[in-house]
Design a protein around this motif. Structure first.
Motif, short mmCIF file in Angstrom:
data_model
loop_
_atom_site.label_atom_id
_atom_site.label_comp_id
_atom_site.label_asym_id
_atom_site.label_seq_id
_atom_site.Cartn_x
_atom_site.Cartn_y
_atom_site.Cartn_z
N PHE A 21 -26.67 20.24 44.89
CA PHE A 21 -25.52 19.73 45.64
C PHE A 21 -24.69 18.85 44.71
O PHE A 21 -25.23 17.91 44.11
CB PHE A 21 -25.97 18.89 46.84
CG PHE A 21 -26.69 19.69 47.90
CD1 PHE A 21 -25.97 20.44 48.81
CD2 PHE A 21 -28.07 19.67 47.98
CE1 PHE A 21 -26.63 21.18 49.80
CE2 PHE A 21 -28.74 20.40 48.95
CZ PHE A 21 -28.01 21.15 49.87
N PRO A 22 -23.39 19.12 44.59
CA PRO A 22 -22.55 18.24 43.77
C PRO A 22 -22.42 16.87 44.42
O PRO A 22 -22.37 16.76 45.64
CB PRO A 22 -21.20 18.97 43.72
CG PRO A 22 -21.19 19.85 44.92
CD PRO A 22 -22.62 20.19 45.24
N VAL A 23 -22.39 15.85 43.57
CA VAL A 23 -22.17 14.48 44.06
C VAL A 23 -20.81 14.05 43.57
O VAL A 23 -20.55 14.05 42.36
CB VAL A 23 -23.26 13.52 43.54
CG1 VAL A 23 -22.99 12.10 44.01
CG2 VAL A 23 -24.62 13.98 44.01
N THR A 24 -19.93 13.74 44.50
CA THR A 24 -18.58 13.36 44.11
C THR A 24 -18.40 11.85 44.24
O THR A 24 -19.12 11.18 44.97
CB THR A 24 -17.53 14.08 44.99
OG1 THR A 24 -17.86 13.83 46.35
CG2 THR A 24 -17.53 15.57 44.74
N GLY A 25 -17.43 11.35 43.51
CA GLY A 25 -17.14 9.92 43.56
C GLY A 25 -16.07 9.62 42.55
O GLY A 25 -15.57 10.52 41.87
N SER A 26 -15.71 8.38 42.43
CA SER A 26 -14.64 8.06 41.50
C SER A 26 -15.16 7.91 40.08
O SER A 26 -16.23 7.34 39.85
CB SER A 26 -13.92 6.79 41.93
OG SER A 26 -14.85 5.75 42.03
N ILE A 27 -14.45 8.53 39.14
CA ILE A 27 -14.74 8.38 37.72
C ILE A 27 -13.51 7.71 37.13
O ILE A 27 -12.46 8.33 37.02
CB ILE A 27 -14.97 9.75 37.05
CG1 ILE A 27 -16.06 10.53 37.80
CG2 ILE A 27 -15.32 9.59 35.58
CD1 ILE A 27 -16.18 11.96 37.35
N GLY A 28 -13.65 6.45 36.78
CA GLY A 28 -12.46 5.72 36.38
C GLY A 28 -11.52 5.62 37.59
O GLY A 28 -11.92 5.23 38.66
N VAL A 37 -27.34 16.83 42.77
CA VAL A 37 -28.69 16.61 43.30
C VAL A 37 -29.41 17.94 43.25
O VAL A 37 -28.99 18.91 43.89
CB VAL A 37 -28.63 16.09 44.75
CG1 VAL A 37 -30.02 16.08 45.36
CG2 VAL A 37 -28.04 14.70 44.80
N LYS A 38 -30.50 17.99 42.47
CA LYS A 38 -31.26 19.23 42.37
C LYS A 38 -32.29 19.26 43.50
O LYS A 38 -33.46 18.94 43.30
CB LYS A 38 -31.92 19.33 41.00
CG LYS A 38 -30.90 19.43 39.88
CD LYS A 38 -31.55 19.54 38.53
CE LYS A 38 -30.47 19.73 37.47
NZ LYS A 38 -30.99 19.78 36.10
N ALA A 39 -31.82 19.64 44.69
CA ALA A 39 -32.68 19.61 45.88
C ALA A 39 -33.79 20.65 45.79
O ALA A 39 -34.91 20.41 46.23
CB ALA A 39 -31.84 19.83 47.13
N VAL A 40 -33.46 21.82 45.26
CA VAL A 40 -34.45 22.89 45.06
C VAL A 40 -34.27 23.37 43.63
O VAL A 40 -33.16 23.73 43.23
CB VAL A 40 -34.23 24.06 46.05
CG1 VAL A 40 -35.26 25.15 45.83
CG2 VAL A 40 -34.28 23.56 47.50
N ASN A 41 -35.36 23.38 42.86
CA ASN A 41 -35.21 23.65 41.43
C ASN A 41 -36.27 24.65 40.96
O ASN A 41 -37.41 24.28 40.71
CB ASN A 41 -35.34 22.33 40.65
CG ASN A 41 -34.77 22.44 39.26
OD1 ASN A 41 -34.06 23.41 38.95
ND2 ASN A 41 -35.08 21.47 38.42
N ASN A 42 -35.87 25.92 40.92
CA ASN A 42 -36.75 26.95 40.36
C ASN A 42 -37.98 27.21 41.24
O ASN A 42 -39.10 27.27 40.74
CB ASN A 42 -37.18 26.53 38.96
CG ASN A 42 -37.53 27.74 38.11
OD1 ASN A 42 -37.13 28.86 38.44
ND2 ASN A 42 -38.29 27.53 37.06
N VAL A 43 -37.76 27.37 42.52
CA VAL A 43 -38.87 27.65 43.45
C VAL A 43 -39.07 29.17 43.56
O VAL A 43 -38.13 29.92 43.82
CB VAL A 43 -38.58 27.06 44.85
CG1 VAL A 43 -39.50 27.68 45.91
CG2 VAL A 43 -38.77 25.55 44.82
N ASP A 290 -31.25 11.53 39.84
CA ASP A 290 -31.63 11.09 38.50
C ASP A 290 -33.14 11.29 38.33
O ASP A 290 -33.92 10.33 38.24
CB ASP A 290 -31.26 9.59 38.35
CG ASP A 290 -31.53 9.09 36.95
OD1 ASP A 290 -31.58 9.93 36.02
OD2 ASP A 290 -31.71 7.87 36.79
N PRO A 291 -33.58 12.56 38.30
CA PRO A 291 -35.02 12.83 38.29
C PRO A 291 -35.65 12.45 36.95
O PRO A 291 -34.97 12.42 35.92
CB PRO A 291 -35.10 14.34 38.52
CG PRO A 291 -33.79 14.86 38.05
CD PRO A 291 -32.78 13.78 38.27
N PRO A 292 -36.97 12.16 36.93
CA PRO A 292 -37.65 11.81 35.68
C PRO A 292 -37.63 12.99 34.70
O PRO A 292 -37.55 14.15 35.11
CB PRO A 292 -39.09 11.52 36.14
CG PRO A 292 -39.00 11.28 37.61
CD PRO A 292 -37.86 12.09 38.10
#
Ligand code: SF4
Length: 331
Positions: A21-28, A37-43, A290-292
């Motif tokens: 899922f893309p996370v949007t917000g202000s950059i500058g 957000v990698k909610a599901v990753n290579n299942v 920000d996963p380990p």
């Protein structure tokens, strides 16, 4: 491919499924995508005919997103779901409609999507109308038949959603899922909101219906006791990945991944004693934003080494069908 997969033909294959899922917000000064957000990753997992595959993990592990993405209730980022020799991610919306007849979802609160002003009989008929199944009288007969199968009475056809208790609502959720005669049910925490006594009634009903209609279940839950009771095989999810998969008895007799051991030892009663030693899961599941690095579990693992912080563990089959992703089993 596990040894079990080589011996049986799957009814559904999930291959390298990803949902970010893309996370949007202000950059500058300007808005934009800050990350994902990698909610599901290579299942990857297979469902075999007539079995129950339990998907278990803490809240935030990606279980529900996995279920919803398999059905394309949310669109995938990558991967394949193979059903009837076709990748359902490549189907048009029209083609997807016929696949959806065969695959239905049961939700924790099945009534959240129902119109409170429509009688339950009409609501149950709706999937048949959408799929143009039968004439009006046949659709009505089918509703009475399925009400009986889930232990409800014919008079319930004429009642409104608010007139039912929690257990009855879940029976009706099952009726709605079964009305189009599906082959696969994806059950997302279907008993989590129910009292314990009602939970066991609904679980028994799920097992009866599975035997009667040869249904295949993907059963998503955070509850170790429930998953033990209902599953033939179990996948343990952590931060969007399956870290261990095994036949139920094998997983409970010898949990291999430290996370699985922690989940089992946190449950009072018999599951705790079956875990090799008491492993306390410290802290919260990290943010998938920000996963380990390395092994995702290293920030909470009592056996973590420097290698775990940098190197992602690969899956290894330790015994038939029992697969784990952990450096402890590299030798
Ligand atoms: Fe723990 Fe390392 Fe195994 Fe990950 S790979 S579960 S950190 S021992």
């Amino acid at each position: 491919m596990t040894s079990q997969a080589r011996e049986r033909e799957a009814v559904l294959e999930v291959q390298h499924l990803k949902k970010y899922f893309p996370v949007t917000g202000s950059i500058g000064r300007i808005g934009g995508v800050k990350g994902e957000v990698k909610a599901v990753n290579n299942v990857s997992l297979n469902l075999y005919p007539g079995e129950t595959y339990g998907l278990v993990g803490e809240s935030g592990s990606g279980k529900s997103t996995t279920g919803r993405t398999i059905l394309r209730l949310t669109e995938p980022t990558d991967g394949k779901v193979i059903y009837n020799n076709q990748n359902i991610f490549e189907l048009s919306q029209k083609e997807l409609k016929s696949v959806r007849r065969d695959m239905q979802m049961v939700f924790q609160d099945p009534f959240s999507s129902l119109n409170p002003r429509i009688r339950i009989g009409k609501a149950l008929e709706e999937p048949l109308t959408i799929h143009s199944i039968g004439r009006k009288i046949e659709r009505q007969d089918r509703v009475f038949e399925i009400l009986d199968k889930v232990g409800m009475r014919a008079e319930h056809y004429y009642r409104y959603p608010h007139e039912f208790s929690g257990g009855q609502r879940q029976r009706l959720g099952l009726a709605r899922a079964l009305i189009s005669n599906p082959k696969i049910l994806i059950c997302d925490e279907p008993v989590s909101a129910l009292d314990v006594s009602i939970q066991s009634q609904v679980i028994n009903l799920l097992q009866q219906l599975q035997d009667e209609f040869n249904l295949t279940y993907l059963f998503i839950t955070h509850d170790i006791s429930v998953v033990h009771h209902i599953s033939d095989r179990i996948g343990v999810m952590y931060l969007g990945e399956i870290v261990e998969e095994a036949p139920t008895e094998s997983l409970f007799a010898s949990p291999l991944h430290p996370y699985t051991q922690g989940l089992l030892s946190a449950v009072p009663g018999k599951h705790r004693t079956q875990a090799r030693e008491r492993i306390v899961l410290k802290g919260e599941i990290p943010s998938p934003l920000d996963p380990p690095t390395g092994c995702m579990f290293h920030t909470r693992c009592p056996f973590a080494t420097d290698r775990c912080k940098v190197e992602i563990p690969q899956k290894k089959e330790i015994s038939p069908g029992h697969v784990v992703a952990c450096h402890l089993y590299d030798e």
